[in-house]
Design a protein around this motif. Structure first.
Motif, PDB file in Angstrom:
ATOM      1  N   GLU A 180       0.830  -1.200   0.000  1.00  0.00           N
ATOM      2  CA  GLU A 180       0.000   0.000   0.000  1.00  0.00           C
ATOM      3  C   GLU A 180       0.869   1.256   0.000  1.00  0.00           C
ATOM      4  O   GLU A 180       0.567   2.227  -0.667  1.00  0.00           O
ATOM      5  CB  GLU A 180      -0.949  -0.007   1.201  1.00  0.00           C
TER       6      GLU A 180
ATOM      7  N   SER B 246      -9.102   5.236   1.741  1.00  0.00           N
ATOM      8  CA  SER B 246      -9.132   3.784   1.596  1.00  0.00           C
ATOM      9  C   SER B 246      -7.872   3.415   0.816  1.00  0.00           C
ATOM     10  O   SER B 246      -7.124   4.275   0.378  1.00  0.00           O
ATOM     11  CB  SER B 246     -10.388   3.343   0.832  1.00  0.00           C
ATOM     12  N   SER B 247      -7.662   2.137   0.622  1.00  0.00           N
ATOM     13  CA  SER B 247      -6.501   1.723  -0.163  1.00  0.00           C
ATOM     14  C   SER B 247      -6.720   2.110  -1.625  1.00  0.00           C
ATOM     15  O   SER B 247      -7.852   2.306  -2.074  1.00  0.00           O
ATOM     16  CB  SER B 247      -6.285   0.213  -0.044  1.00  0.00           C
TER      17      SER B 247
ATOM     18  N   THR C 114      -9.012  -0.381  -3.356  1.00  0.00           N
ATOM     19  CA  THR C 114     -10.440  -0.179  -3.075  1.00  0.00           C
ATOM     20  C   THR C 114     -10.979   0.964  -3.918  1.00  0.00           C
ATOM     21  O   THR C 114     -12.059   0.866  -4.511  1.00  0.00           O
ATOM     22  CB  THR C 114     -10.663   0.111  -1.577  1.00  0.00           C
ATOM     23  N   TRP C 115     -10.235   2.055  -4.001  1.00  0.00           N
ATOM     24  CA  TRP C 115     -10.639   3.204  -4.810  1.00  0.00           C
ATOM     25  C   TRP C 115     -10.763   2.797  -6.277  1.00  0.00           C
ATOM     26  O   TRP C 115     -11.741   3.132  -6.945  1.00  0.00           O
ATOM     27  CB  TRP C 115      -9.607   4.319  -4.625  1.00  0.00           C
TER      28      TRP C 115
ATOM     29  N   ARG D 191     -13.746   0.589  -6.851  1.00  0.00           N
ATOM     30  CA  ARG D 191     -14.976   1.387  -6.803  1.00  0.00           C
ATOM     31  C   ARG D 191     -15.221   2.010  -8.174  1.00  0.00           C
ATOM     32  O   ARG D 191     -16.351   2.044  -8.654  1.00  0.00           O
ATOM     33  CB  ARG D 191     -14.870   2.471  -5.719  1.00  0.00           C
TER      34      ARG D 191
ATOM     35  N   GLN E 260     -11.655 -10.164  -1.462  1.00  0.00           N
ATOM     36  CA  GLN E 260     -11.934  -8.927  -0.730  1.00  0.00           C
ATOM     37  C   GLN E 260     -12.755  -9.235   0.527  1.00  0.00           C
ATOM     38  O   GLN E 260     -13.704 -10.010   0.481  1.00  0.00           O
ATOM     39  CB  GLN E 260     -12.711  -7.936  -1.605  1.00  0.00           C
TER      40      GLN E 260
ATOM     41  N   ASP F 192     -15.902  -5.582   4.477  1.00  0.00           N
ATOM     42  CA  ASP F 192     -15.828  -4.122   4.604  1.00  0.00           C
ATOM     43  C   ASP F 192     -15.327  -3.465   3.309  1.00  0.00           C
ATOM     44  O   ASP F 192     -15.807  -2.409   2.915  1.00  0.00           O
ATOM     45  CB  ASP F 192     -14.989  -3.704   5.806  1.00  0.00           C
ATOM     46  N   LYS F 193     -14.392  -4.117   2.625  1.00  0.00           N
ATOM     47  CA  LYS F 193     -13.894  -3.567   1.346  1.00  0.00           C
ATOM     48  C   LYS F 193     -14.965  -3.683   0.259  1.00  0.00           C
ATOM     49  O   LYS F 193     -15.109  -2.789  -0.573  1.00  0.00           O
ATOM     50  CB  LYS F 193     -12.627  -4.296   0.900  1.00  0.00           C
TER      51      LYS F 193
ATOM     52  N   ASP G  19     -17.193  -0.880   0.762  1.00  0.00           N
ATOM     53  CA  ASP G  19     -16.584   0.359   0.279  1.00  0.00           C
ATOM     54  C   ASP G  19     -16.620   0.442  -1.245  1.00  0.00           C
ATOM     55  O   ASP G  19     -16.892   1.500  -1.813  1.00  0.00           O
ATOM     56  CB  ASP G  19     -15.125   0.470   0.740  1.00  0.00           C
TER      57      ASP G  19
END
Length: 185
Positions: free
Chosen positions: A3, A70-71, A74-75, A78, A147, A150-151, A154
């Motif tokens: 990360e 967020s990581s 994750t972004w 999304r 995943q 929670d991810k 997100d």
């Protein structure tokens, strides 16, 4: 540590407009993003490639909006989720405006025209096709992409308890289908 590397690469892109840093991010995430789309489109490789490309273009254009809340993955997922959601919405609108159903027939024929290289892959895509879109998204993000809930929440914007419900129903449907087709051993 990975990360931290992502954050360093994003910083290089934002501050120094370093396209090579973005290329490193693309190389790192292109397979997971493409796999996500392959599962969402039930194996339609050309469509998956197009959606993945659109995802990375949107990520590049909007990378200054990444805040690190967020990581990066994750972004990025999304964005991929939104790209697929927009595609589905556009397809639904086009199908709704078609009076005689010709477009629906062509769309179904296109998704069926790509040969899959194994019966297991065909069974997996058939099983995934039985799921509602939200169930398929949650299932593939958890079972295939690894995943956590929670991810997934997100990425999709779906509350965690609803994600759990989609996972439960999706797993039940998959288990039932696979058992009916001889995968109960």
């Amino acid at each position: 540590m990975a990360e931290l590397n992502d954050i360093a690469l994003v910083t290089q892109v934002v501050v120094f407009h370093n396209k090579e840093a973005f290329d490193q991010l693309v190389r790192k995430y292109q397979s997971p993003v493409r796999r996500f789309f392959l599962n969402q489109t039930l194996g339609d490789e050309p469509l998956s490639d197009d959606l993945a490309q659109e995802t990375f273009i949107k990520a590049y254009v909007n990378i200054t909006k990444f805040r690190g809340l967020s990581s990066f993955s994750t972004w990025l997922f999304r964005i991929a989720y939104n790209v697929h959601y927009d595609y589905r919405r556009k397809q639904s609108a086009e199908l709704a405006t078609t009076i005689d159903g010709e477009q629906a027939g062509r769309t179904a024929a296109n998704s069926q025209s790509y040969t899959l290289n194994s019966s297991l892959k065909m069974d997996l895509y058939k099983a995934l096709s039985l799921l509602k879109d939200e169930e398929r998204t949650c299932i593939t993000l958890q079972l295939i992409d690894g995943q956590p809930i929670d991810k997934i929440s997100d990425i999709t914007g779906i509350p965690q308890n609803t994600v759990k419900s989609h996972l439960k129903r999706g797993k039940e449907k998959l288990a039932s289908y696979l058992k009916e087709n001889g995968y109960d051993r």
